[in-house]
Scaffold this motif. Structure first.
Motif, PDB file in Angstrom:
ATOM      1  N   LEU A  54      -8.268   3.371   1.520  1.00  0.00           N
ATOM      2  CA  LEU A  54      -8.844   4.714   1.569  1.00  0.00           C
ATOM      3  C   LEU A  54      -9.557   4.976   2.891  1.00  0.00           C
ATOM      4  O   LEU A  54      -9.567   6.106   3.389  1.00  0.00           O
ATOM      5  CB  LEU A  54      -9.826   4.911   0.408  1.00  0.00           C
ATOM      6  CG  LEU A  54      -9.237   4.818  -0.993  1.00  0.00           C
ATOM      7  CD1 LEU A  54     -10.339   4.920  -2.032  1.00  0.00           C
ATOM      8  CD2 LEU A  54      -8.189   5.896  -1.203  1.00  0.00           C
ATOM      9  N   LEU A  55     -10.134   3.934   3.478  1.00  0.00           N
ATOM     10  CA  LEU A  55     -10.870   4.096   4.719  1.00  0.00           C
ATOM     11  C   LEU A  55      -9.959   4.362   5.911  1.00  0.00           C
ATOM     12  O   LEU A  55     -10.376   4.998   6.883  1.00  0.00           O
ATOM     13  CB  LEU A  55     -11.721   2.851   4.994  1.00  0.00           C
ATOM     14  CG  LEU A  55     -12.808   2.542   3.973  1.00  0.00           C
ATOM     15  CD1 LEU A  55     -13.456   1.197   4.285  1.00  0.00           C
ATOM     16  CD2 LEU A  55     -13.854   3.637   3.963  1.00  0.00           C
ATOM     17  N   PHE A  56      -8.721   3.885   5.857  1.00  0.00           N
ATOM     18  CA  PHE A  56      -7.825   4.007   6.996  1.00  0.00           C
ATOM     19  C   PHE A  56      -6.776   5.106   6.826  1.00  0.00           C
ATOM     20  O   PHE A  56      -5.781   5.124   7.537  1.00  0.00           O
ATOM     21  CB  PHE A  56      -7.148   2.664   7.282  1.00  0.00           C
ATOM     22  CG  PHE A  56      -8.131   1.603   7.700  1.00  0.00           C
ATOM     23  CD1 PHE A  56      -8.814   1.707   8.893  1.00  0.00           C
ATOM     24  CD2 PHE A  56      -8.401   0.529   6.881  1.00  0.00           C
ATOM     25  CE1 PHE A  56      -9.724   0.754   9.277  1.00  0.00           C
ATOM     26  CE2 PHE A  56      -9.315  -0.435   7.249  1.00  0.00           C
ATOM     27  CZ  PHE A  56      -9.985  -0.323   8.456  1.00  0.00           C
ATOM     28  N   MET A  57      -7.030   6.022   5.908  1.00  0.00           N
ATOM     29  CA  MET A  57      -6.108   7.137   5.718  1.00  0.00           C
ATOM     30  C   MET A  57      -6.346   8.190   6.803  1.00  0.00           C
ATOM     31  O   MET A  57      -7.454   8.319   7.332  1.00  0.00           O
ATOM     32  CB  MET A  57      -6.324   7.777   4.343  1.00  0.00           C
ATOM     33  CG  MET A  57      -5.854   6.921   3.208  1.00  0.00           C
ATOM     34  SD  MET A  57      -6.126   7.705   1.617  1.00  0.00           S
ATOM     35  CE  MET A  57      -5.158   9.173   1.792  1.00  0.00           C
ATOM     36  N   ALA A  58      -5.306   8.948   7.111  1.00  0.00           N
ATOM     37  CA  ALA A  58      -5.439  10.034   8.074  1.00  0.00           C
ATOM     38  C   ALA A  58      -6.273  11.154   7.452  1.00  0.00           C
ATOM     39  O   ALA A  58      -6.266  11.355   6.234  1.00  0.00           O
ATOM     40  CB  ALA A  58      -4.060  10.553   8.467  1.00  0.00           C
ATOM     41  N   TYR A  59      -6.978  11.874   8.289  1.00  0.00           N
ATOM     42  CA  TYR A  59      -7.821  12.962   7.810  1.00  0.00           C
ATOM     43  C   TYR A  59      -6.964  14.019   7.109  1.00  0.00           C
ATOM     44  O   TYR A  59      -5.950  14.456   7.639  1.00  0.00           O
ATOM     45  CB  TYR A  59      -8.577  13.595   8.976  1.00  0.00           C
ATOM     46  CG  TYR A  59      -9.459  14.739   8.559  1.00  0.00           C
ATOM     47  CD1 TYR A  59     -10.650  14.495   7.900  1.00  0.00           C
ATOM     48  CD2 TYR A  59      -9.087  16.055   8.801  1.00  0.00           C
ATOM     49  CE1 TYR A  59     -11.470  15.528   7.507  1.00  0.00           C
ATOM     50  CE2 TYR A  59      -9.892  17.097   8.409  1.00  0.00           C
ATOM     51  CZ  TYR A  59     -11.091  16.827   7.757  1.00  0.00           C
ATOM     52  OH  TYR A  59     -11.889  17.866   7.355  1.00  0.00           O
ATOM     53  N   GLY A  60      -7.350  14.379   5.910  1.00  0.00           N
ATOM     54  CA  GLY A  60      -6.635  15.396   5.156  1.00  0.00           C
ATOM     55  C   GLY A  60      -5.426  14.892   4.396  1.00  0.00           C
ATOM     56  O   GLY A  60      -4.768  15.663   3.696  1.00  0.00           O
ATOM     57  N   GLU A  61      -5.111  13.608   4.500  1.00  0.00           N
ATOM     58  CA  GLU A  61      -3.964  13.042   3.794  1.00  0.00           C
ATOM     59  C   GLU A  61      -4.275  12.959   2.296  1.00  0.00           C
ATOM     60  O   GLU A  61      -5.371  12.577   1.892  1.00  0.00           O
ATOM     61  CB  GLU A  61      -3.651  11.645   4.341  1.00  0.00           C
ATOM     62  CG  GLU A  61      -2.402  11.025   3.770  1.00  0.00           C
ATOM     63  CD  GLU A  61      -2.115   9.664   4.385  1.00  0.00           C
ATOM     64  OE1 GLU A  61      -1.273   8.945   3.828  1.00  0.00           O
ATOM     65  OE2 GLU A  61      -2.727   9.306   5.406  1.00  0.00           O
ATOM     66  N   HIS A  62      -3.317  13.329   1.475  1.00  0.00           N
ATOM     67  CA  HIS A  62      -3.492  13.312   0.024  1.00  0.00           C
ATOM     68  C   HIS A  62      -3.458  11.875  -0.491  1.00  0.00           C
ATOM     69  O   HIS A  62      -2.650  11.065  -0.055  1.00  0.00           O
ATOM     70  CB  HIS A  62      -2.377  14.134  -0.639  1.00  0.00           C
ATOM     71  CG  HIS A  62      -2.423  14.110  -2.132  1.00  0.00           C
ATOM     72  ND1 HIS A  62      -3.410  14.748  -2.851  1.00  0.00           N
ATOM     73  CD2 HIS A  62      -1.633  13.503  -3.045  1.00  0.00           C
ATOM     74  CE1 HIS A  62      -3.213  14.535  -4.135  1.00  0.00           C
ATOM     75  NE2 HIS A  62      -2.135  13.785  -4.283  1.00  0.00           N
ATOM     76  N   VAL A  63      -4.339  11.566  -1.431  1.00  0.00           N
ATOM     77  CA  VAL A  63      -4.417  10.222  -2.008  1.00  0.00           C
ATOM     78  C   VAL A  63      -3.497  10.155  -3.217  1.00  0.00           C
ATOM     79  O   VAL A  63      -3.644  10.934  -4.158  1.00  0.00           O
ATOM     80  CB  VAL A  63      -5.857   9.878  -2.436  1.00  0.00           C
ATOM     81  CG1 VAL A  63      -5.910   8.512  -3.086  1.00  0.00           C
ATOM     82  CG2 VAL A  63      -6.799   9.954  -1.260  1.00  0.00           C
ATOM     83  N   ASN A  64      -2.562   9.238  -3.187  1.00  0.00           N
ATOM     84  CA  ASN A  64      -1.723   8.972  -4.345  1.00  0.00           C
ATOM     85  C   ASN A  64      -2.435   7.873  -5.141  1.00  0.00           C
ATOM     86  O   ASN A  64      -2.308   6.687  -4.840  1.00  0.00           O
ATOM     87  CB  ASN A  64      -0.329   8.529  -3.898  1.00  0.00           C
ATOM     88  CG  ASN A  64       0.614   8.330  -5.053  1.00  0.00           C
ATOM     89  OD1 ASN A  64       0.189   8.127  -6.188  1.00  0.00           O
ATOM     90  ND2 ASN A  64       1.901   8.369  -4.765  1.00  0.00           N
ATOM     91  N   TRP A  65      -3.204   8.276  -6.166  1.00  0.00           N
ATOM     92  CA  TRP A  65      -4.047   7.342  -6.903  1.00  0.00           C
ATOM     93  C   TRP A  65      -3.230   6.303  -7.648  1.00  0.00           C
ATOM     94  O   TRP A  65      -3.656   5.148  -7.763  1.00  0.00           O
ATOM     95  CB  TRP A  65      -4.975   8.085  -7.853  1.00  0.00           C
ATOM     96  CG  TRP A  65      -6.046   8.806  -7.101  1.00  0.00           C
ATOM     97  CD1 TRP A  65      -6.135  10.146  -6.881  1.00  0.00           C
ATOM     98  CD2 TRP A  65      -7.162   8.214  -6.417  1.00  0.00           C
ATOM     99  NE1 TRP A  65      -7.231  10.432  -6.114  1.00  0.00           N
ATOM    100  CE2 TRP A  65      -7.890   9.258  -5.825  1.00  0.00           C
ATOM    101  CE3 TRP A  65      -7.613   6.915  -6.261  1.00  0.00           C
ATOM    102  CZ2 TRP A  65      -9.044   9.041  -5.081  1.00  0.00           C
ATOM    103  CZ3 TRP A  65      -8.755   6.698  -5.524  1.00  0.00           C
ATOM    104  CH2 TRP A  65      -9.455   7.748  -4.945  1.00  0.00           C
ATOM    105  N   HIS A  66      -2.069   6.680  -8.148  1.00  0.00           N
ATOM    106  CA  HIS A  66      -1.234   5.707  -8.852  1.00  0.00           C
ATOM    107  C   HIS A  66      -0.817   4.587  -7.899  1.00  0.00           C
ATOM    108  O   HIS A  66      -0.922   3.402  -8.225  1.00  0.00           O
ATOM    109  CB  HIS A  66      -0.013   6.403  -9.453  1.00  0.00           C
ATOM    110  CG  HIS A  66       0.867   5.484 -10.251  1.00  0.00           C
ATOM    111  ND1 HIS A  66       0.480   4.991 -11.475  1.00  0.00           N
ATOM    112  CD2 HIS A  66       2.092   4.956  -9.994  1.00  0.00           C
ATOM    113  CE1 HIS A  66       1.427   4.209 -11.946  1.00  0.00           C
ATOM    114  NE2 HIS A  66       2.419   4.170 -11.063  1.00  0.00           N
TER     115      HIS A  66
END
Length: 144
Positions: free
Chosen positions: A32-44
């Motif tokens: 989660l810390l290294f995701m691009a800004y505004g990228e949607h999180v696929n929780w599954h």
């Protein structure tokens, strides 16, 4: 008034526990810390990918709290190695099971990934590294 040595001993335990907690929180939250800004999180996908670090956490604490003090430090090295070999096989099998049977509904990644043998090797190396770190940390406690 406590002496310096006694005070440092009293502070060392909570500090050590805090280091354990912060390390595992970082490992589990790092995707989660290294995701691009505004990228949607696929929780599954996130929870499926968190299963390997969680299994490594179990391996770490099994070694740190049980296998090292009860087997290795009592001279039962062969039993210690056999249990850890079994743990490595279980972790790699669990990782394979999760990758093949629990995640086929996920959309394929944007780019093709490495071959399957690479994931198996990665699971083996991560498990062995986790066992080595847990063993080293537990054995170094007796020197402090």
């Amino acid at each position: 008034m406590p002496t310096y040595n006694r005070l440092s001993t009293m502070l060392a335990r909570p500090l050590g526990e805090m280091i354990h907690v912060l390390t595992w929180v970082y490992i589990l939250a790092s995707p989660l810390l290294f995701m691009a800004y505004g990228e949607h999180v696929n929780w599954h996908r996130f929870f499926m990918r968190s299963l390997l670090p969680l299994s490594l956490c179990v391996v770490f604490y099994l070694n740190y709290l049980w296998l090292v003090p009860r087997l290795l430090q009592r001279g039962r090295t062969y039993s210690f190695l056999c249990y850890n070999l079994g743990l490595v096989v279980l972790v790699v099998g669990f990782h394979f099971f999760v990758g093949m049977w629990l995640t086929p509904s996920l959309p394929p990644p944007r780019r093709p990934g490495p071959p399957h043998w690479f994931h198996t090797l990665n699971g083996i190396l991560m498990s062995v590294f986790t066992i080595l770190v847990a063993t080293a940390l537990r054995l170094s406690r007796q020197w402090a």
